[in-house]
Scaffold this active site. Sequence first.
Site, short mmCIF file in Angstrom:
data_model
loop_
_atom_site.label_atom_id
_atom_site.label_comp_id
_atom_site.label_asym_id
_atom_site.label_seq_id
_atom_site.Cartn_x
_atom_site.Cartn_y
_atom_site.Cartn_z
N SER A 150 39.25 56.52 70.48
CA SER A 150 38.31 57.63 70.60
C SER A 150 37.43 57.77 69.37
CB SER A 150 39.05 58.94 70.86
OG SER A 150 39.98 59.20 69.84
N ASP A 177 41.17 70.29 66.05
CA ASP A 177 40.88 68.85 65.97
C ASP A 177 40.48 68.50 64.54
OD1 ASP A 177 40.08 66.24 66.18
OD2 ASP A 177 38.78 66.52 67.90
N HIS A 208 38.74 63.89 64.89
CA HIS A 208 37.41 63.40 65.23
C HIS A 208 36.37 64.07 64.35
CE1 HIS A 208 40.02 62.72 68.75
NE2 HIS A 208 39.37 61.57 68.79
#
Length: 344
Positions: free
Chosen positions: A115, A320, A323
């Site tokens: 990702s 998160d 990312h």
Amino acid sequence: MGLRLYFSLGQLLALLLSLSSTPFLLVAAEQLEKPSNNRCDIFEGSWVFDNSYPLYDASQCPFIDSALNCQNNGRPDTLYLHYKWNPIGCDISRFDGEEFLERHRGKKVMFVGDSLSNNQWQSLGCMLHAAVPNANYTLASRGRITTLFFLEYGVSVMFLKNGFLVSLENRTLRLDTLSGSEEWKGVDVLIFNSYHWWLHTGRLRTWDSYQIGNQTLKDMDVMEAYKIALTTWANWVDSNIDPTKTHVGAEWNEPGVQDCRGQTKPVEGSNYPGTKPPGDAVVKSVVSNMKRPAILLDIVLLTQLRKDGHPSTFAGGGLDCSHWCLAGVPDTWNQLLYTILLQS
């Protein structure tokens, strides 16, 4: 132009590990213009505030996943959008999306990884779209591959989901067997990334055993398994890449913070006050033993310094710290990739 292959080993998850002093990167960096007698290393430097950034408005980019559009998710601060990477002893070219498309007219660019590779792929798509906002494009998915195609230029920018690079079958990682390598053929620029999935534990871990040849092992040091897998990848490069036409490179990323909540500014200066992850030595060992020339995109330090760049609580749900917001840090990864491509 010939195939250009870059290896992005890394946990782009909050992550970019520093592999400074790797000779393959320094060879590429030393080709850049040097404004002084100091050695130019585009991967050593610091973040400086620059109001001319970001390179695009996320609200105008149709390729960003909602979880990465931090401003749209209510992030109140905007300072993180206005930093640029300032290398020590040299200048890097500002990204020129139209020039990138012209240079790669009729070519294919592919990001292979997890990702975090997807994060970088989205970033490049936005950077190119901002440069040619009226250009026609198509966006399509086939199996594990998503392709952004700019019609007027014949340029394909692709993402292939493949976090291990080696095969995972029936919860067994086959360390000597690549996964999806047929998809890599015929691509002009390949950017590989593999690290984050190897660190998964508990319910996130997708394997129970390892296989090498006919031998199955229930237990193995993860970094040992990782090195075997990377060696399998390196052997493929050595066997399939023509060194007169191909540039082989590696990009390494590693997590910098455990909890990114409330972070609004980068770490100041050009030193990260943390330790290198165990994958550092593994990557250096594998890349240094490759027969073909390799370019290591050593974006670790610059990424570790950006504790402010994660979605944090503005990812549309949950926390998160892996990312990266877009616009943001991955734009600099792509700017440095662009810089290397200009020199090759």
